[in-house]
Motif scaffolding. Structure first.
Motif, mmCIF file in Angstrom:
data_model
loop_
_atom_site.group_PDB
_atom_site.id
_atom_site.type_symbol
_atom_site.label_atom_id
_atom_site.label_comp_id
_atom_site.label_asym_id
_atom_site.label_seq_id
_atom_site.Cartn_x
_atom_site.Cartn_y
_atom_site.Cartn_z
ATOM 1 N N ALA A 226 0.835 -1.201 0.000
ATOM 2 C CA ALA A 226 0.000 0.000 0.000
ATOM 3 C C ALA A 226 0.871 1.253 0.000
ATOM 4 C CB ALA A 226 -0.927 -0.003 1.205
ATOM 5 N N ILE A 227 1.960 1.224 0.746
ATOM 6 C CA ILE A 227 2.870 2.362 0.783
ATOM 7 C C ILE A 227 3.489 2.586 -0.591
ATOM 8 C CG2 ILE A 227 5.046 3.217 1.741
ATOM 9 C CD1 ILE A 227 4.335 1.719 4.330
ATOM 10 N N GLY A 228 3.908 1.507 -1.238
ATOM 11 C CA GLY A 228 4.492 1.617 -2.572
ATOM 12 C C GLY A 228 3.521 2.210 -3.573
ATOM 13 N N LEU A 229 2.255 1.792 -3.510
ATOM 14 C CA LEU A 229 1.250 2.312 -4.435
ATOM 15 C C LEU A 229 1.016 3.803 -4.203
ATOM 16 C CD1 LEU A 229 -0.975 2.036 -6.556
ATOM 17 C CD2 LEU A 229 -2.522 1.261 -4.742
ATOM 18 N N LEU A 230 0.863 4.197 -2.957
ATOM 19 C CA LEU A 230 0.591 5.600 -2.661
ATOM 20 C C LEU A 230 1.763 6.493 -3.068
ATOM 21 C CD1 LEU A 230 -1.222 5.303 0.779
ATOM 22 C CD2 LEU A 230 -2.194 6.164 -1.361
ATOM 23 N N THR A 231 2.979 6.071 -2.757
ATOM 24 C CA THR A 231 4.129 6.901 -3.119
ATOM 25 C C THR A 231 4.279 6.981 -4.634
ATOM 26 O OG1 THR A 231 5.591 4.992 -2.801
ATOM 27 C CG2 THR A 231 5.381 6.541 -0.967
ATOM 28 N N TYR A 232 3.946 5.898 -5.345
ATOM 29 C CA TYR A 232 3.972 5.946 -6.816
ATOM 30 C C TYR A 232 2.959 6.964 -7.344
ATOM 31 C CZ TYR A 232 2.484 4.740 -11.540
ATOM 32 O OH TYR A 232 2.095 4.809 -12.860
ATOM 33 N N LEU A 233 1.733 6.917 -6.815
ATOM 34 C CA LEU A 233 0.703 7.827 -7.299
ATOM 35 C C LEU A 233 1.074 9.286 -7.027
ATOM 36 C CD1 LEU A 233 -2.508 5.863 -6.228
ATOM 37 C CD2 LEU A 233 -1.613 6.132 -8.543
ATOM 38 N N PHE A 234 1.600 9.549 -5.826
ATOM 39 C CA PHE A 234 1.953 10.925 -5.486
ATOM 40 C C PHE A 234 3.200 11.398 -6.231
ATOM 41 C CE2 PHE A 234 -0.557 10.221 -1.472
ATOM 42 C CZ PHE A 234 -1.461 11.238 -1.695
ATOM 43 N N GLU A 235 4.182 10.530 -6.351
ATOM 44 C CA GLU A 235 5.465 10.945 -6.916
ATOM 45 C C GLU A 235 5.475 10.941 -8.433
ATOM 46 O OE1 GLU A 235 8.943 8.406 -6.193
ATOM 47 O OE2 GLU A 235 9.943 10.198 -5.429
ATOM 48 N N ASP A 236 4.833 9.944 -9.040
ATOM 49 C CA ASP A 236 4.889 9.800 -10.490
ATOM 50 C C ASP A 236 3.668 10.394 -11.197
ATOM 51 O OD1 ASP A 236 7.045 8.291 -9.627
ATOM 52 O OD2 ASP A 236 6.856 6.845 -11.251
ATOM 53 N N VAL A 237 2.472 9.924 -10.807
ATOM 54 C CA VAL A 237 1.273 10.343 -11.528
ATOM 55 C C VAL A 237 0.956 11.811 -11.260
ATOM 56 C CG1 VAL A 237 -1.187 9.915 -11.877
ATOM 57 C CG2 VAL A 237 0.377 7.994 -11.544
ATOM 58 N N LEU A 238 1.161 12.261 -10.026
ATOM 59 C CA LEU A 238 0.908 13.660 -9.694
ATOM 60 C C LEU A 238 2.162 14.504 -9.936
ATOM 61 C CD1 LEU A 238 -1.262 13.160 -6.496
ATOM 62 C CD2 LEU A 238 -1.998 14.218 -8.639
ATOM 63 N N ASP A 239 2.625 14.460 -11.186
ATOM 64 C CA ASP A 239 3.815 15.226 -11.567
ATOM 65 C C ASP A 239 3.484 16.351 -12.531
ATOM 66 O OD1 ASP A 239 3.172 13.840 -13.858
ATOM 67 O OD2 ASP A 239 5.127 12.886 -14.105
ATOM 68 N N GLY A 240 2.198 16.623 -12.694
ATOM 69 C CA GLY A 240 1.757 17.665 -13.620
ATOM 70 C C GLY A 240 1.223 17.141 -14.936
ATOM 71 N N ARG A 241 1.334 15.840 -15.170
ATOM 72 C CA ARG A 241 0.895 15.290 -16.462
ATOM 73 C C ARG A 241 -0.617 15.423 -16.668
ATOM 74 N NH1 ARG A 241 2.510 9.048 -15.584
ATOM 75 N NH2 ARG A 241 4.271 10.123 -14.565
ATOM 76 N N ASN A 242 -1.380 15.540 -15.571
ATOM 77 C CA ASN A 242 -2.838 15.630 -15.690
ATOM 78 C C ASN A 242 -3.368 17.035 -15.432
ATOM 79 O OD1 ASN A 242 -3.132 12.860 -16.208
ATOM 80 N ND2 ASN A 242 -3.075 12.371 -14.027
ATOM 81 N N ALA A 243 -2.498 18.037 -15.528
ATOM 82 C CA ALA A 243 -2.897 19.403 -15.206
ATOM 83 C C ALA A 243 -3.572 20.084 -16.396
ATOM 84 C CB ALA A 243 -1.689 20.204 -14.738
ATOM 85 N N TYR A 244 -4.672 19.493 -16.841
ATOM 86 C CA TYR A 244 -5.487 20.112 -17.887
ATOM 87 C C TYR A 244 -6.909 19.592 -17.752
ATOM 88 C CZ TYR A 244 -4.793 15.634 -20.322
ATOM 89 O OH TYR A 244 -4.736 14.301 -20.645
#
Length: 276
Positions: A226-244
């Motif tokens: 669970a920790i690995g999944l959350l850190t992946y989502l925060f660190e990788d997915v929430l990197d600005g790629r979805n800022a539109y």
């Protein structure tokens, strides 16, 4: 034209699945919860539960637990999709995630299923602030995450559920990939400020490193996966790629998406963030 179907709602006890079940009930559409507590039970980790849960089912709302981003998720979704189609399912609606390559592999599986399909590619849920681990932190007056000024178009869970219900019960959604966002871009600090305004409390938002955040989660007793999944989502997915922003809600429902401020006011009125 509206059609009558019998629907299996996977993760029927989850944030979106529960809303989909209630929406189908309100529409008079027969539905079954696909969960470990369902009748019959459904467990993503136990393929022996899949066929009994699919008996008499014409359509399926697919939400994979814990997340389509985890390694191996696409293979599991592929096995389930083949089982569902063989059991007679003719319509599949998949909840997916924006900016997640692993999730897109599952989308392709459903698109190649040979039956009607609809994809809901979702932004971060507004309800994550009130219906997840973040709510407990906010009740103490603070929220600390490894996310800085990145903007995210938070989407209301009710909008996602409304689209899923429409896709499961109405014609006109087959073959559609709805990329779903809220109506504006906000940082996590903006979201916490909106919650402060809605509640009248002075909530504070702090950023931290991924390593320190992982340590906080471990101290709270979360499992390593669970920790690995959350850190992946925060660190990788929430990197600005979805800022539109996108028009998924408008295309699917013919109306504007719900704003985060309205969500925050409703949740505050329900007492979600009151001090314990």
């Amino acid at each position: 034209m509206t059609t009558t179907t019998s629907t299996l709602v996977l993760t029927g006890t989850g944030k979106i699945g529960g809303r989909v079940l209630r929406g189908l009930g309100a529409a008079g559409a027969p539905a079954r919860s696909g969960s470990r507590s369902g009748h019959p039970p459904f467990d993503w980790d136990d393929e022996d539960t899949w066929t009994p849960a699919l008996e008499g089912i014409n359509s399926v709302y697919i939400a994979y637990y814990p997340d389509l981003a985890v390694p191996g998720a696409a293979e599991v979704v592929e096995n389930f999709t083949e089982t569902a189609v063989a059991a007679g399912a003719q319509r599949l609606v998949l909840l997916s995630g924006r900016g997640e390559p692993e999730a897109e592999r599952s989308e392709q599986v459903v698109q190649k299923s040979g039956v009607e399909w609809t994809i809901l590619r979702s932004s971060w849920f507004s309800q994550n602030f009130s219906e997840s681990f973040m709510a407990d932190s906010l009740r103490t007056g603070t929220l600390t995450l490894p996310v800085g000024d990145v903007l995210e178009p938070f989407v209301d869970a009710d909008d996602l559920a409304d689209i899923a219900v429409a896709a499961l019960t109405e014609d006109g959604h087959a073959g559609e990939l709805y990329e779903v966002t809220g109506p504006r871009l906000m940082s996590f600090a903006d979201a916490v400020a909106a919650i402060s305004e809605a509640t009248g409390r002075d909530f504070r938002y702090f950023t931290t490193t991924s390593a320190d955040y992982a340590s906080l989660l471990a101290a709270a007793g979360l499992a390593p996966d669970a920790i690995g999944l959350l850190t992946y989502l925060f660190e990788d997915v929430l990197d600005g790629r979805n800022a539109y922003l996108t028009d998924g809600v408008e295309r699917a429902l013919g109306r504007a998406p719900k704003d985060f401020t309205d969500y925050a006011r409703a949740a505050a009125a329900a007492g979600v963030w009151k001090e314990g």
